[in-house]
Motif scaffolding. Structure first.
Motif, mmCIF file in Angstrom:
data_model
loop_
_atom_site.group_PDB
_atom_site.id
_atom_site.type_symbol
_atom_site.label_atom_id
_atom_site.label_comp_id
_atom_site.label_asym_id
_atom_site.label_seq_id
_atom_site.Cartn_x
_atom_site.Cartn_y
_atom_site.Cartn_z
ATOM 1 N N GLU A 1 0.808 -1.214 0.000
ATOM 2 C CA GLU A 1 0.000 0.000 0.000
ATOM 3 C C GLU A 1 0.843 1.267 0.000
ATOM 4 O O GLU A 1 0.337 2.339 -0.294
ATOM 5 N N ASP B 1 -4.593 2.476 -0.259
ATOM 6 C CA ASP B 1 -4.869 2.385 1.174
ATOM 7 C C ASP B 1 -5.571 1.061 1.436
ATOM 8 O O ASP B 1 -6.747 0.905 1.138
ATOM 9 N N ARG B 2 -4.830 0.091 1.986
ATOM 10 C CA ARG B 2 -5.379 -1.236 2.221
ATOM 11 C C ARG B 2 -6.553 -1.201 3.181
ATOM 12 O O ARG B 2 -7.488 -2.000 3.079
ATOM 13 N N GLU B 3 -6.554 -0.245 4.098
ATOM 14 C CA GLU B 3 -7.649 -0.172 5.063
ATOM 15 C C GLU B 3 -8.951 0.289 4.402
ATOM 16 O O GLU B 3 -10.033 0.012 4.889
ATOM 17 N N SER C 1 -8.880 -3.525 0.085
ATOM 18 C CA SER C 1 -7.783 -4.487 0.240
ATOM 19 C C SER C 1 -7.478 -5.287 -1.025
ATOM 20 O O SER C 1 -6.446 -5.942 -1.102
ATOM 21 N N ASP D 1 -0.452 -4.875 3.469
ATOM 22 C CA ASP D 1 -0.487 -3.914 4.571
ATOM 23 C C ASP D 1 0.907 -3.431 4.947
ATOM 24 O O ASP D 1 1.871 -4.184 4.915
ATOM 25 N N ASN E 1 2.495 -0.902 8.277
ATOM 26 C CA ASN E 1 2.070 -0.411 9.587
ATOM 27 C C ASN E 1 1.942 1.113 9.539
ATOM 28 O O ASN E 1 2.844 1.845 9.910
ATOM 29 N N ASP F 1 -4.743 -1.639 10.906
ATOM 30 C CA ASP F 1 -3.849 -2.437 10.068
ATOM 31 C C ASP F 1 -4.253 -3.906 10.135
ATOM 32 O O ASP F 1 -5.235 -4.270 10.775
ATOM 33 N N TRP F 2 -3.461 -4.765 9.492
ATOM 34 C CA TRP F 2 -3.819 -6.177 9.372
ATOM 35 C C TRP F 2 -2.673 -7.040 9.860
ATOM 36 O O TRP F 2 -1.510 -6.672 9.805
ATOM 37 N N ASN G 1 0.741 -6.266 12.096
ATOM 38 C CA ASN G 1 0.649 -4.814 12.262
ATOM 39 C C ASN G 1 -0.578 -4.383 13.062
ATOM 40 O O ASN G 1 -0.643 -3.257 13.543
#
Length: 193
Positions: A52, A105-107, A110, A138, A140, A174-175, A178
């Protein structure tokens, strides 16, 4: 007859009369191309995962497109949806690349299923498509967040050691590793915990 195999044919004809006279002529048949071939879209290379924090302009896929028809019937345009953080660029000849157009932006999202469509200039146009699947990895980039900005509790004097005083809740957007949150006690202005 197929224009793409052989665009013109030449043959010789002869005519003979009853007295034995003979005449020859050459006949040339030129075919007119019709839009009978859909564009061929090939994914030469592609990423299945991207971080990301990849910079804008990162190449996600390289595509090759060709159409066996000629003229306007063989002119191909490629496109992808406008609502993606990706754009399609013509690189050279019949090659296109899909690149990041903005920060990912993975959040927020995804993974992406990107349909690339190739359409020719014929009437009616013929088209083909390819689907690219891209998973966003992801980094952090989010701090943990508590459910409340401030917690307070009343504890009776001489409370039993180890008794529950208060529950706090925190999470991280995060995932995986993280997103793991651990809490620790810090000293306060009124004393230490």
């Amino acid at each position: 007859m197929d224009f793409e195999e052989l665009p013109s044919h030449e043959l010789e004809v002869q005519a003979r009369d009853g007295g034995g006279f003979l005449e020859r002529a050459t006949v040339t048949i030129t075919l007119t191309d019709v839009n009978d071939n859909a564009p061929e879209l090939t994914v030469s290379s592609s990423l299945s995962e991207i971080s990301e924090d990849s910079p804008t302009g990162t190449v996600v896929a390289l595509l090759h497109v060709q159409d066996r028809d000629s003229g306007v019937n063989g002119e191909v345009r490629c496109s992808i949806a406008d609502n993606l953080p990706l754009r399609l660029e013509r690189s050279f000849d019949n090659y296109y690349r899909v690149v990041t157009a903005e920060e990912l932006d993975r959040e927020q999202v995804s993974e992406y299923n990107v349909t690339v469509q190739a359409a020719d200039g014929g009437s009616p146009a013929l088209w083909s498509s390819a689907v690219l699947w891209l998973r966003v990895l992801d980094v952090n980039d989010n701090a943990p967040v508590f459910a409340e900005a401030r917690y307070s509790a009343r504890v009776p004097e001489n409370n039993t050691a180890g008794a529950l005083v208060l529950r706090v809740q925190a999470w991280d957007a995060d995932w995986g590793q993280n997103a793991r949150v651990s809490c620790c006690m810090m000293s306060s202005m009124n004393g230490s915990y």
